[in-house]
Design an enzyme around this catalytic site. Sequence first.
Site, PDB file in Angstrom:
ATOM      1  N   ARG A 269      -0.114 -16.864  16.822  1.00 34.44           N
ATOM      2  CA  ARG A 269      -0.651 -15.621  17.412  1.00 34.44           C
ATOM      3  C   ARG A 269      -1.822 -15.925  18.339  1.00 34.44           C
ATOM      4  O   ARG A 269      -1.975 -15.298  19.386  1.00 34.44           O
ATOM      5  CB  ARG A 269      -1.128 -14.665  16.313  1.00 34.44           C
ATOM      6  CG  ARG A 269      -0.037 -14.095  15.451  1.00 34.44           C
ATOM      7  CD  ARG A 269       0.776 -13.021  16.112  1.00 34.44           C
ATOM      8  NE  ARG A 269       0.051 -11.789  16.359  1.00 34.44           N
ATOM      9  CZ  ARG A 269       0.621 -10.629  16.684  1.00 34.44           C
ATOM     10  NH1 ARG A 269       1.940 -10.550  16.810  1.00 34.44           N
ATOM     11  NH2 ARG A 269      -0.094  -9.555  16.910  1.00 34.44           N
TER      12      ARG A 269
ATOM     13  N   THR B  86      -1.569  -8.535  22.765  1.00 33.53           N
ATOM     14  CA  THR B  86      -0.315  -7.851  23.125  1.00 33.53           C
ATOM     15  C   THR B  86      -0.288  -7.455  24.609  1.00 33.53           C
ATOM     16  O   THR B  86       0.731  -7.565  25.277  1.00 33.53           O
ATOM     17  CB  THR B  86      -0.175  -6.560  22.279  1.00 33.53           C
ATOM     18  OG1 THR B  86      -0.210  -6.911  20.910  1.00 33.53           O
ATOM     19  CG2 THR B  86       1.113  -5.823  22.608  1.00 33.53           C
TER      20      THR B  86
ATOM     21  N   LYS C  82      10.998 -14.011  25.064  1.00 33.62           N
ATOM     22  CA  LYS C  82      11.703 -12.809  25.522  1.00 33.62           C
ATOM     23  C   LYS C  82      12.386 -13.036  26.878  1.00 33.62           C
ATOM     24  O   LYS C  82      12.047 -13.989  27.600  1.00 33.62           O
ATOM     25  CB  LYS C  82      10.704 -11.647  25.618  1.00 33.62           C
ATOM     26  CG  LYS C  82      10.070 -11.244  24.284  1.00 33.62           C
ATOM     27  CD  LYS C  82       9.098 -10.091  24.512  1.00 33.62           C
ATOM     28  CE  LYS C  82       8.437  -9.625  23.244  1.00 33.62           C
ATOM     29  NZ  LYS C  82       7.494  -8.505  23.506  1.00 33.62           N
TER      30      LYS C  82
ATOM     31  N   ASN D 172       5.439  -9.135  28.151  1.00 31.36           N
ATOM     32  CA  ASN D 172       4.407 -10.048  27.636  1.00 31.36           C
ATOM     33  C   ASN D 172       5.014 -11.336  27.082  1.00 31.36           C
ATOM     34  O   ASN D 172       4.402 -12.026  26.283  1.00 31.36           O
ATOM     35  CB  ASN D 172       3.507  -9.335  26.622  1.00 31.36           C
ATOM     36  CG  ASN D 172       4.271  -8.806  25.437  1.00 31.36           C
ATOM     37  OD1 ASN D 172       5.469  -9.081  25.285  1.00 31.36           O
ATOM     38  ND2 ASN D 172       3.599  -8.068  24.580  1.00 31.36           N
TER      39      ASN D 172
ATOM     40  N   ARG E  72       0.137 -15.191  27.085  1.00 37.83           N
ATOM     41  CA  ARG E  72       0.182 -13.886  27.764  1.00 37.83           C
ATOM     42  C   ARG E  72      -0.894 -13.778  28.845  1.00 37.83           C
ATOM     43  O   ARG E  72      -0.667 -13.166  29.891  1.00 37.83           O
ATOM     44  CB  ARG E  72       0.046 -12.761  26.732  1.00 37.83           C
ATOM     45  CG  ARG E  72       1.316 -12.590  25.888  1.00 37.83           C
ATOM     46  CD  ARG E  72       1.076 -11.750  24.663  1.00 37.83           C
ATOM     47  NE  ARG E  72       2.296 -11.361  23.962  1.00 37.83           N
ATOM     48  CZ  ARG E  72       2.313 -10.766  22.788  1.00 37.83           C
ATOM     49  NH1 ARG E  72       1.176 -10.508  22.152  1.00 37.83           N
ATOM     50  NH2 ARG E  72       3.453 -10.428  22.224  1.00 37.83           N
TER      51      ARG E  72
ATOM     52  N   HIS F 122       7.226 -13.022  21.435  1.00 43.09           N
ATOM     53  CA  HIS F 122       6.883 -12.365  20.172  1.00 43.09           C
ATOM     54  C   HIS F 122       6.532 -13.450  19.167  1.00 43.09           C
ATOM     55  O   HIS F 122       7.169 -14.502  19.141  1.00 43.09           O
ATOM     56  CB  HIS F 122       8.088 -11.572  19.632  1.00 43.09           C
ATOM     57  CG  HIS F 122       7.940 -11.238  18.186  1.00 43.09           C
ATOM     58  ND1 HIS F 122       7.213 -10.153  17.751  1.00 43.09           N
ATOM     59  CD2 HIS F 122       8.362 -11.874  17.058  1.00 43.09           C
ATOM     60  CE1 HIS F 122       7.215 -10.131  16.415  1.00 43.09           C
ATOM     61  NE2 HIS F 122       7.904 -11.167  15.973  1.00 43.09           N
TER      62      HIS F 122
HETATM   63  P1  GDP Z   1       2.904  -7.752  19.419  1.00 44.36           P
HETATM   64  O1  GDP Z   1       3.021  -8.045  17.935  1.00 44.36           O
HETATM   65  O2  GDP Z   1       1.659  -8.372  20.020  1.00 44.36           O
HETATM   66  O3  GDP Z   1       4.148  -8.137  20.211  1.00 44.36           O
HETATM   67  O4  GDP Z   1       2.685  -6.184  19.598  1.00 44.36           O
HETATM   68  P2  GDP Z   1       3.346  -4.887  18.928  1.00 44.36           P
HETATM   69  O5  GDP Z   1       4.124  -5.229  17.689  1.00 44.36           O
HETATM   70  O6  GDP Z   1       2.260  -3.859  18.827  1.00 44.36           O
HETATM   71  O7  GDP Z   1       4.379  -4.381  20.070  1.00 44.36           O
HETATM   72  C1  GDP Z   1       5.658  -4.895  20.171  1.00 44.36           C
HETATM   73  C2  GDP Z   1       6.036  -4.995  21.623  1.00 44.36           C
HETATM   74  O8  GDP Z   1       6.104  -3.671  22.190  1.00 44.36           O
HETATM   75  C3  GDP Z   1       5.027  -5.716  22.506  1.00 44.36           C
HETATM   76  O9  GDP Z   1       5.166  -7.100  22.461  1.00 44.36           O
HETATM   77  C4  GDP Z   1       5.342  -5.138  23.879  1.00 44.36           C
HETATM   78  O10 GDP Z   1       6.456  -5.760  24.503  1.00 44.36           O
HETATM   79  C5  GDP Z   1       5.708  -3.692  23.543  1.00 44.36           C
HETATM   80  N1  GDP Z   1       4.506  -2.848  23.644  1.00 44.36           N
HETATM   81  C6  GDP Z   1       3.477  -2.826  22.765  1.00 44.36           C
HETATM   82  N2  GDP Z   1       2.539  -1.956  23.144  1.00 44.36           N
HETATM   83  C7  GDP Z   1       2.997  -1.402  24.282  1.00 44.36           C
HETATM   84  C8  GDP Z   1       2.467  -0.411  25.167  1.00 44.36           C
HETATM   85  O11 GDP Z   1       1.372   0.137  24.961  1.00 44.36           O
HETATM   86  N3  GDP Z   1       3.213  -0.070  26.260  1.00 44.36           N
HETATM   87  C9  GDP Z   1       4.418  -0.633  26.506  1.00 44.36           C
HETATM   88  N4  GDP Z   1       5.086  -0.226  27.597  1.00 44.36           N
HETATM   89  N5  GDP Z   1       4.945  -1.594  25.705  1.00 44.36           N
HETATM   90  C10 GDP Z   1       4.247  -1.965  24.610  1.00 44.36           C
END
Ligand code: GDP
Length: 176
Positions: free
Chosen positions: A118, A124, A9, A155, A135, A158
């Site tokens: 992962r 996350t 990212k 973070n 991360r 992806h």
């Molecule tokens: P990932 O698969 O681990 O990337 O997690 P998700 O698919 O749940 O979320 C997608 C992306 O959304 C994450 O990588 C973060 O950049 C963002 N994100 C997820 N959860 C949160 C949150 O609780 N707060 C904020 N501000 N961003 C979030």
Amino acid sequence: MERTLVLIKPDAVKRGLVGEIITRFERVGLSLEEMKIVNATTEIVEQHYPDDKNWIRSVGKKTLDTYQKYNLNIVEDLGTDDALEVGNLIRRWLIHQITSGPIIAIILSGNHAIEVARKIVGNTVPLFAELGTIRGDFSIDSPDLSTKEKRALQNLIHASATIEEAKREISLWFEV
Ligand code: GDP
């Protein structure tokens, strides 16, 4: 043999962490199949993070859980404590974040590539990610801080979570 999609990212690219991140995947034995620098459009990122209520609600819930854990008041910061509303805000911030600068799109392959990638990426939420993961090693961001600052979690990376997601994301970002 499995294939998975990784996006490095804009926050990681800006911090000069591309080489370090790729090294970690190579070191464990995953192979680089395809790689390119992309200035992502809003349209492609909207497809990458689809307007899916279940996913949006689960992203919002993560923020609510963190607020509860640290005894903080989300209504003060966002004016709502509804998981779907919070999730929708986060999705908008996320689309803005991914289109804010160049990203690196990569297809990795190897034995159980999806699970291995992962594991290397980590939780996350960087605050909760184990040391030794990307991360956990390179960020201390948390949902309460990022929500206060009205932005997505920084973070760094992806990685596809399931076989179906990997297939869909690989064909979205690459013509293979
Ligand atoms: P990932 O698969 O681990 O990337 O997690 P998700 O698919 O749940 O979320 C997608 C992306 O959304 C994450 O990588 C973060 O950049 C963002 N994100 C997820 N959860 C949160 C949150 O609780 N707060 C904020 N501000 N961003 C979030």
